[in-house]
Structures are given as C-alpha cells and as structure tokens.
Design an enzyme around this catalytic site. Structure first.
Site, PDB file in Angstrom:
ATOM      1  N   ARG A  97     -18.839   5.671  -9.913  1.00 37.41           N
ATOM      2  CA  ARG A  97     -20.016   6.592 -10.280  1.00 37.41           C
ATOM      3  C   ARG A  97     -19.102   8.063  -9.719  1.00 37.41           C
ATOM      4  O   ARG A  97     -18.390   8.193  -9.717  1.00 37.41           O
ATOM      5  CB  ARG A  97     -20.924   6.994  -8.747  1.00 37.41           C
ATOM      6  CG  ARG A  97     -21.569   5.976  -8.955  1.00 37.41           C
ATOM      7  CD  ARG A  97     -22.240   5.481  -7.114  1.00 37.41           C
ATOM      8  NE  ARG A  97     -23.322   4.719  -7.526  1.00 37.41           N
ATOM      9  CZ  ARG A  97     -24.205   4.381  -8.413  1.00 37.41           C
ATOM     10  NH1 ARG A  97     -24.913   5.550  -8.759  1.00 37.41           N
ATOM     11  NH2 ARG A  97     -24.997   3.706  -8.649  1.00 37.41           N
ATOM     12  N   ILE A  98     -19.493   8.845 -10.315  1.00 39.09           N
ATOM     13  CA  ILE A  98     -19.212  10.351 -10.897  1.00 39.09           C
ATOM     14  C   ILE A  98     -19.389  11.142  -9.100  1.00 39.09           C
ATOM     15  O   ILE A  98     -20.916  11.362  -8.485  1.00 39.09           O
ATOM     16  CB  ILE A  98     -19.415  11.321 -11.889  1.00 39.09           C
ATOM     17  CG1 ILE A  98     -19.288  10.359 -13.003  1.00 39.09           C
ATOM     18  CG2 ILE A  98     -18.369  12.360 -11.679  1.00 39.09           C
ATOM     19  CD1 ILE A  98     -18.215  10.525 -13.895  1.00 39.09           C
ATOM     20  N   ASN A 113      -8.788   9.794  -6.097  1.00 40.04           N
ATOM     21  CA  ASN A 113      -9.614   9.307  -7.519  1.00 40.04           C
ATOM     22  C   ASN A 113      -7.766   8.619  -8.125  1.00 40.04           C
ATOM     23  O   ASN A 113      -6.973   9.289  -8.191  1.00 40.04           O
ATOM     24  CB  ASN A 113      -9.817   9.557  -7.918  1.00 40.04           C
ATOM     25  CG  ASN A 113     -10.129   8.658  -9.136  1.00 40.04           C
ATOM     26  OD1 ASN A 113     -10.973   7.320  -8.793  1.00 40.04           O
ATOM     27  ND2 ASN A 113     -10.015   8.986 -10.701  1.00 40.04           N
ATOM     28  N   HIS A 115      -7.038   6.963 -11.791  1.00 36.32           N
ATOM     29  CA  HIS A 115      -7.236   6.007 -12.998  1.00 36.32           C
ATOM     30  C   HIS A 115      -6.059   5.577 -13.958  1.00 36.32           C
ATOM     31  O   HIS A 115      -4.955   6.010 -13.983  1.00 36.32           O
ATOM     32  CB  HIS A 115      -7.679   7.874 -13.540  1.00 36.32           C
ATOM     33  CG  HIS A 115      -7.801   7.576 -15.350  1.00 36.32           C
ATOM     34  ND1 HIS A 115      -9.722   7.205 -15.613  1.00 36.32           N
ATOM     35  CD2 HIS A 115      -7.857   7.807 -16.247  1.00 36.32           C
ATOM     36  CE1 HIS A 115      -9.401   7.071 -15.956  1.00 36.32           C
ATOM     37  NE2 HIS A 115      -8.606   7.091 -17.360  1.00 36.32           N
ATOM     38  N   GLN A 179       1.528  -1.035 -11.056  1.00 37.62           N
ATOM     39  CA  GLN A 179       2.170   0.662 -11.104  1.00 37.62           C
ATOM     40  C   GLN A 179       1.120   1.118  -9.822  1.00 37.62           C
ATOM     41  O   GLN A 179       1.343   2.222  -9.149  1.00 37.62           O
ATOM     42  CB  GLN A 179       2.304   1.124 -11.963  1.00 37.62           C
ATOM     43  CG  GLN A 179       3.310   0.604 -12.965  1.00 37.62           C
ATOM     44  CD  GLN A 179       4.556   0.024 -11.152  1.00 37.62           C
ATOM     45  OE1 GLN A 179       5.375   0.775 -10.821  1.00 37.62           O
ATOM     46  NE2 GLN A 179       4.991  -0.930 -12.054  1.00 37.62           N
TER      47      GLN A 179
HETATM   48  C1  GRF Z   1      -8.495   0.544 -10.910  1.00 35.03           C
HETATM   49  O1  GRF Z   1      -7.755  -0.353 -12.819  1.00 35.03           O
HETATM   50  C2  GRF Z   1      -8.593   1.822 -11.761  1.00 35.03           C
HETATM   51  O2  GRF Z   1      -7.559   2.415 -11.657  1.00 35.03           O
HETATM   52  C3  GRF Z   1      -9.793   1.921 -11.880  1.00 35.03           C
HETATM   53  O3  GRF Z   1     -11.096   0.829 -11.386  1.00 35.03           O
HETATM   54  C4  GRF Z   1      -9.734  -0.260 -11.270  1.00 35.03           C
HETATM   55  C5  GRF Z   1      -9.925  -0.649  -9.544  1.00 35.03           C
HETATM   56  O4  GRF Z   1      -9.496  -1.594  -9.635  1.00 35.03           O
HETATM   57  N1  GRF Z   1     -10.568   3.688 -11.542  1.00 35.03           N
HETATM   58  P1  GRF Z   1      -9.606  -2.319  -8.173  1.00 35.03           P
HETATM   59  O5  GRF Z   1     -10.903  -2.587  -8.217  1.00 35.03           O
HETATM   60  O6  GRF Z   1      -8.550  -1.511  -7.149  1.00 35.03           O
HETATM   61  O7  GRF Z   1      -8.828  -3.498  -8.219  1.00 35.03           O
END
Ligand code: GRF
Length: 224
Positions: A97-98, A113, A115, A179
């Site tokens: 969600r935003i 966050n 990403h 990573q």
């Molecule tokens: C990850 O790739 C993160 O970068 C993105 O959503 C995914 C979450 O993976 N925002 P997890 O639920 O932590 O395994």
C-alpha cells in the site's frame, strides 16, 4: 552507572512472505543489529510475515482495511498499533500500500521502504521484468525514506547486482532479494546509530568509506 539506551523499536508493515522481516529478525537475534522488532502489522490476514513474527515471539497484528471504512481510518488504526508498541522506526517490507498522510504524519522522517530496483530507475511494480525489457546492465535494491510519492523518498542505501544474459524475471529477482536481506538491516543499523542526516533529497551518512573512490563493477566484465 549510566543506563544503556533502549534498542531502537522497529515496527514492520508487510503484506506477504516476509523474507526481509526475517532477515531483520535474524540480524537482531545474532547481535549484529541493536534494535527490537516490537510489532509486525499486516493488511493481509494470512500473510506469512505474521507467522514469522509469531515464531519469533513478536506481536503480529492484522488490521483489516475493509473494516476501517477508508484509508484514513485504516492508517489511524495502524499508527495506533505502532505507537502502542513503542515503535520509533517503521519499516515497510513488502507492504503493498502507498503510505498516506496519516501514517506519514505519525512517523515523520521515520519510515523506511525497500524497493527491488536502483531508484530512481523503475519505481512501481514489475520492476525486474522492466529492467530486463529495457536492457539494463545492472539492477539492485534501494532502501529509502518514505514520502508521499511512490518510491520517491530520499535514498539511504543501495546494492547493485549485474543483469546477466541468461536472466529471467525470477533469477534476477532472487539475486536482488539476496542483497535486500543484507542492505535492509544495514540501513536500519545506520538509522539506529544516528548516522543519517537529511540534506535536501540527499541522505548524508556518517560512516567510514574506505576506498570508496575505487568501487566500480563493470557489466559485461572488462576483458583481461
Ligand atoms: C521485496 O522484493 C521488496 O523489495 C518489495 O517487496 C518484496 C518483499 O519481499 N518491496 P518479502 O515479503 O520481504 O519476502
């Protein structure tokens, strides 16, 4: 004797499998990250992240977005849960969600966050597929402060991985995820230690950077 300051209280918001949550819990458990996950909150009742929290003895709370009667009320409930558990830093980990004004106002400058791209390239969804389709030679992951935009906040830390000719969306996503599990605890540690300072859109980091001028990887590799 001076009392030791309490470890940073972290609240994790997650909608899915929670592998980043697990990486953070593991780093704390083995003493490499001086923080405590105080609560995990999800908008999905059967998110595996909630199960991971329970297994680690961390309160796991589902907040139903449909009950709440609108985003504002939903976020107010989430913020109340986080505040009620003594959270100082909110960590979005696969939270789909935003963040709206209510959460942002409850934790100003205190929401991270992660990403799976090298922001500002490829914000939003399906980013590994888009990196492949656009022929990027490198991808990676980014930890950033959350602002009102989508994946637009100031960048705290990034890790770079090569994109290989044989990659599929899945193999690239897996390389990036490995990573993510290193970089997210690292970024939280920098925050916990008070090493981050915002200057405009730049996050300045008070940390040693030995040999930083020489860090480069080239893809395809330089020929000998
Ligand atoms: C990850 O790739 C993160 O970068 C993105 O959503 C995914 C979450 O993976 N925002 P997890 O639920 O932590 O395994």
């Amino acid at each position: 004797m001076t009392a030791r300051p309490l470890p940073l209280g972290v609240g994790v918001l997650a909608s899915g499998r929670g592998s980043n949550l697990q990486a953070i819990l593991d780093e704390i458990a083995c003493g490499r990250l001086d923080a405590a996950v105080r609560v995990v909150v999800s908008d999905i009742p059967d998110a595996f992240a909630l199960e991971r929290a329970r297994l680690a003895g961390v309160p796991a709370v589902f907040v139903d977005p449909r009950d709440a009667g609108g985003k504002e009320t939903f976020e107010r409930r989430v913020a109340d849960v986080l505040c009620g558990h003594g959270v100082a830093l909110v960590v979005l980990a696969g939270y789909m969600r935003i963040c709206g004004p209510v959460l942002l106002a409850a934790f100003p400058g205190r929401i991270f966050n992660i990403h799976p791209s090298l922001l500002p390239a490829f914000p939003g969804l399906h980013v590994q597929r888009r990196a492949l389709e656009d022929g990027a030679r490198f991808s990676g992951c980014t930890v950033h402060f959350v602002d009102a935009g989508v994946d637009t906040g100031p960048i705290v830390a990034q890790a770079v991985v090569p994109v290989l000719d044989a990659d599929t969306e899945e193999t690239l996503a897996a390389r990036i995820l490995r990573q993510e599990h290193r970089v997210y605890p690292h970024a939280i540690r920098l925050f916990a230690e008070g090493r981050l300072r915002l200057e405009g859109r730049r996050v300045l980091v008070d940390a040693p950077t030995p040999g930083a001028d020489d860090i480069a990887i080239v893809q395809p590799p330089l020929l000998a």
